[in-house]
Design a protein around this motif. Structure first.
Motif, PDB file in Angstrom:
ATOM      1  N   THR A  51       0.814  -1.221   0.000  1.00 22.07           N
ATOM      2  CA  THR A  51       0.000   0.000   0.000  1.00 22.07           C
ATOM      3  C   THR A  51       0.848   1.271   0.000  1.00 22.07           C
ATOM      4  N   PHE A  52       2.013   1.243   0.643  1.00 18.38           N
ATOM      5  CA  PHE A  52       2.838   2.450   0.652  1.00 18.38           C
ATOM      6  C   PHE A  52       3.304   2.795  -0.756  1.00 18.38           C
ATOM      7  N   GLY A  53       3.785   1.802  -1.482  1.00 21.74           N
ATOM      8  CA  GLY A  53       4.204   2.046  -2.856  1.00 21.74           C
ATOM      9  C   GLY A  53       3.047   2.506  -3.725  1.00 21.74           C
ATOM     10  N   ALA A  54       1.866   1.910  -3.525  1.00 25.31           N
ATOM     11  CA  ALA A  54       0.694   2.305  -4.304  1.00 25.31           C
ATOM     12  C   ALA A  54       0.276   3.731  -3.980  1.00 25.31           C
ATOM     13  N   TYR A  55       0.366   4.090  -2.701  1.00 31.33           N
ATOM     14  CA  TYR A  55       0.063   5.471  -2.301  1.00 31.33           C
ATOM     15  C   TYR A  55       0.994   6.456  -3.010  1.00 31.33           C
ATOM     16  N   LEU A  56       2.263   6.121  -3.112  1.00 32.19           N
ATOM     17  CA  LEU A  56       3.233   7.031  -3.714  1.00 32.19           C
ATOM     18  C   LEU A  56       2.929   7.303  -5.183  1.00 32.19           C
ATOM     19  N   ILE A  57       2.477   6.289  -5.913  1.00 34.73           N
ATOM     20  CA  ILE A  57       2.340   6.421  -7.368  1.00 34.73           C
ATOM     21  C   ILE A  57       0.912   6.639  -7.841  1.00 34.73           C
ATOM     22  N   HIS A  58      -0.077   6.543  -6.939  1.00 36.17           N
ATOM     23  CA  HIS A  58      -1.455   6.527  -7.424  1.00 36.17           C
ATOM     24  C   HIS A  58      -1.846   7.810  -8.143  1.00 36.17           C
ATOM     25  N   LEU A  59      -1.309   8.957  -7.731  1.00 40.23           N
ATOM     26  CA  LEU A  59      -1.683  10.200  -8.385  1.00 40.23           C
ATOM     27  C   LEU A  59      -1.131  10.251  -9.814  1.00 40.23           C
ATOM     28  N   LEU A  60       0.061   9.707 -10.011  1.00 44.36           N
ATOM     29  CA  LEU A  60       0.619   9.621 -11.359  1.00 44.36           C
ATOM     30  C   LEU A  60      -0.233   8.701 -12.234  1.00 44.36           C
ATOM     31  N   VAL A  61      -0.685   7.599 -11.662  1.00 46.93           N
ATOM     32  CA  VAL A  61      -1.552   6.676 -12.392  1.00 46.93           C
ATOM     33  C   VAL A  61      -2.865   7.361 -12.776  1.00 46.93           C
ATOM     34  N   LEU A  62      -3.448   8.102 -11.839  1.00 45.36           N
ATOM     35  CA  LEU A  62      -4.699   8.809 -12.131  1.00 45.36           C
ATOM     36  C   LEU A  62      -4.509   9.858 -13.208  1.00 45.36           C
ATOM     37  N   GLN A  63      -3.358  10.512 -13.210  1.00 49.04           N
ATOM     38  CA  GLN A  63      -3.089  11.522 -14.234  1.00 49.04           C
ATOM     39  C   GLN A  63      -3.001  10.886 -15.619  1.00 49.04           C
ATOM     40  N   VAL A  64      -2.413   9.704 -15.700  1.00 44.68           N
ATOM     41  CA  VAL A  64      -2.344   8.993 -16.985  1.00 44.68           C
ATOM     42  C   VAL A  64      -3.747   8.581 -17.431  1.00 44.68           C
ATOM     43  N   LEU A  65      -4.521   8.050 -16.512  1.00 43.31           N
ATOM     44  CA  LEU A  65      -5.875   7.617 -16.853  1.00 43.31           C
ATOM     45  C   LEU A  65      -6.736   8.784 -17.310  1.00 43.31           C
ATOM     46  N   ALA A  66      -6.630   9.916 -16.615  1.00 40.88           N
ATOM     47  CA  ALA A  66      -7.474  11.061 -16.942  1.00 40.88           C
ATOM     48  C   ALA A  66      -6.972  11.810 -18.168  1.00 40.88           C
ATOM     49  N   GLY A  67      -5.652  12.056 -18.220  1.00 42.01           N
ATOM     50  CA  GLY A  67      -5.100  12.880 -19.288  1.00 42.01           C
ATOM     51  C   GLY A  67      -4.791  12.114 -20.552  1.00 42.01           C
ATOM     52  N   ASP A  68      -3.962  11.097 -20.434  1.00 39.64           N
ATOM     53  CA  ASP A  68      -3.521  10.367 -21.623  1.00 39.64           C
ATOM     54  C   ASP A  68      -4.592   9.438 -22.193  1.00 39.64           C
ATOM     55  N   LEU A  69      -5.396   8.828 -21.325  1.00 35.73           N
ATOM     56  CA  LEU A  69      -6.404   7.883 -21.792  1.00 35.73           C
ATOM     57  C   LEU A  69      -7.804   8.493 -21.852  1.00 35.73           C
ATOM     58  N   GLY A  70      -7.961   9.718 -21.398  1.00 38.81           N
ATOM     59  CA  GLY A  70      -9.227  10.417 -21.530  1.00 38.81           C
ATOM     60  C   GLY A  70     -10.371   9.847 -20.711  1.00 38.81           C
TER      61      GLY A  70
END
Length: 328
Positions: free
Chosen positions: A272-291
């Motif tokens: 969970t700590f690693g997921a917490y660190l990267i989740h915002l980057l993942v959300l940015q890819v989902l929202a921005g790059d994948l629409g």
């Protein structure tokens, strides 16, 4: 790494639920464009997550660590601040590559605020807050004892609530979020709660689950009501207010009362700590790059699953340090 057999599956499940809550509130903050009332409710009901992470951090502190505040704060800093620096650097670098501003001013005040709040990687504020809160709580316990520390932490929490959630109705204006959501006003009471729950875990085992669930529902409703009637009817949920303390404690006590056994929770909990660190980057890819930004429920599901999956894969695939046997 702690073996699955020596871990508490219920507490690891609590970590996973809290991660889901954090992903949810970050999606709700910028999503649900077609249904803002639903976004508000989802955001508000996810606000147990960060308090629970503070609580869980202190739950495993040892008395020997509490007796040495600087050593405890140093141990916490060594564990979390390198990750803070790496993810912050990646976030700033990506902004610059995309042609945006770095997200902070290159001044002493700007750099201090960056370290205090996480700057463009705003979810990272939890990490310096954890370090500062750890130092405050351990110092207070050493010199005043646990009861006075709890009292002081409650006063600090009340001050933070006043300048945060209740600032507009009481003072007529609001303050920047970093003034109350930090390691001074926000963190100490939840860290102390973790210590108290740890020391009273035998008594918690006797609490009836229906009563805990009823407490959870009550405090969740109060928290939601504070967000609607006090903070304001707007899309973003509020970080915390008076009922948040009872809400987070009820969620934590419920999972401490449960007796989950599956080792899958330990595998996921450690990631969970690693997921917490990267989740915002993942959300940015989902929202921005994948629409997918307008598909909020899908964003929550994918953001949570991908972040946790990547963190589990990282833990499974990273090189293991093997010590050579010492010859006599």
């Amino acid at each position: 790494m702690t073996s699955s057999a020596s871990r508490n599956a219920s507490l690891d499940a609590l970590r996973v639920l809290s991660l889901f809550g954090i992903v949810t509130l970050h999606v709700a903050g910028g999503g649900f464009a077609d249904n803002k009332p639903l976004g508000f409710v989802v955001d508000e009901l996810s606000r147990f997550a960060v308090p629970v992470f503070f609580l869980m951090s202190a739950y495993f502190w040892k008395d020997a660590d509490l007796a040495a505040p600087l050593r405890l704060a140093g141990k916490v800093a060594r564990r979390v601040m390198p990750a803070f620096a790496v993810v912050l650097a990646i976030t700033v670098a990506l902004r610059l590559l995309e042609g945006d501003r770095p997200g902070f001013e290159l001044t002493p005040d700007g750099l201090l605020l960056l370290l205090w709040s996480g700057g463009p990687a705003f979810h990272l504020w939890f990490l310096p807050a954890l370090v500062l809160g750890s130092a405050i709580v351990a110092t207070l316990i050493k010199f005043t004892g646990l009861r006075w520390t709890l009292a002081i932490a409650l006063v600090l929490y009340g001050v933070g609530t006043t300048i945060g959630a209740y600032s507009k109705p009481l003072l007529g204006h609001g303050f920047p979020f970093w003034m109350d959501r930090n390691g001074l006003f926000f963190a100490p009471v939840f860290l102390v709660a973790g210590i108290v729950l740890r020391r009273n875990r035998t008594a918690l085992a006797g609490l009836p689950v229906p009563a805990i669930v009823a407490s959870l529902v009550l405090f969740a409703a109060l928290h939601l009501s504070e967000g609607y009637f006090v903070v304001g009817r707007y899309a973003l949920g509020h970080d915390y207010s008076l009922a948040t303390l009872g809400y987070a404690l009820s969620v934590a006590v419920l999972f401490m009362r449960l007796e989950l056994k599956s080792p899958i929770w330990s595998t996921l909990g450690q990631a969970t700590f690693g997921a917490y660190l990267i989740h915002l980057l993942v959300l940015q890819v989902l929202a921005g790059d994948l629409g997918l930004g307008r598909h909020s429920l899908l964003m929550i599901g994918l953001g949570f699953s991908i972040s946790l999956g990547l963190a589990v894969a990282w833990r499974a695939g990273r090189p293991k340090l093997v010590r050579a046997p010492v010859k006599a």
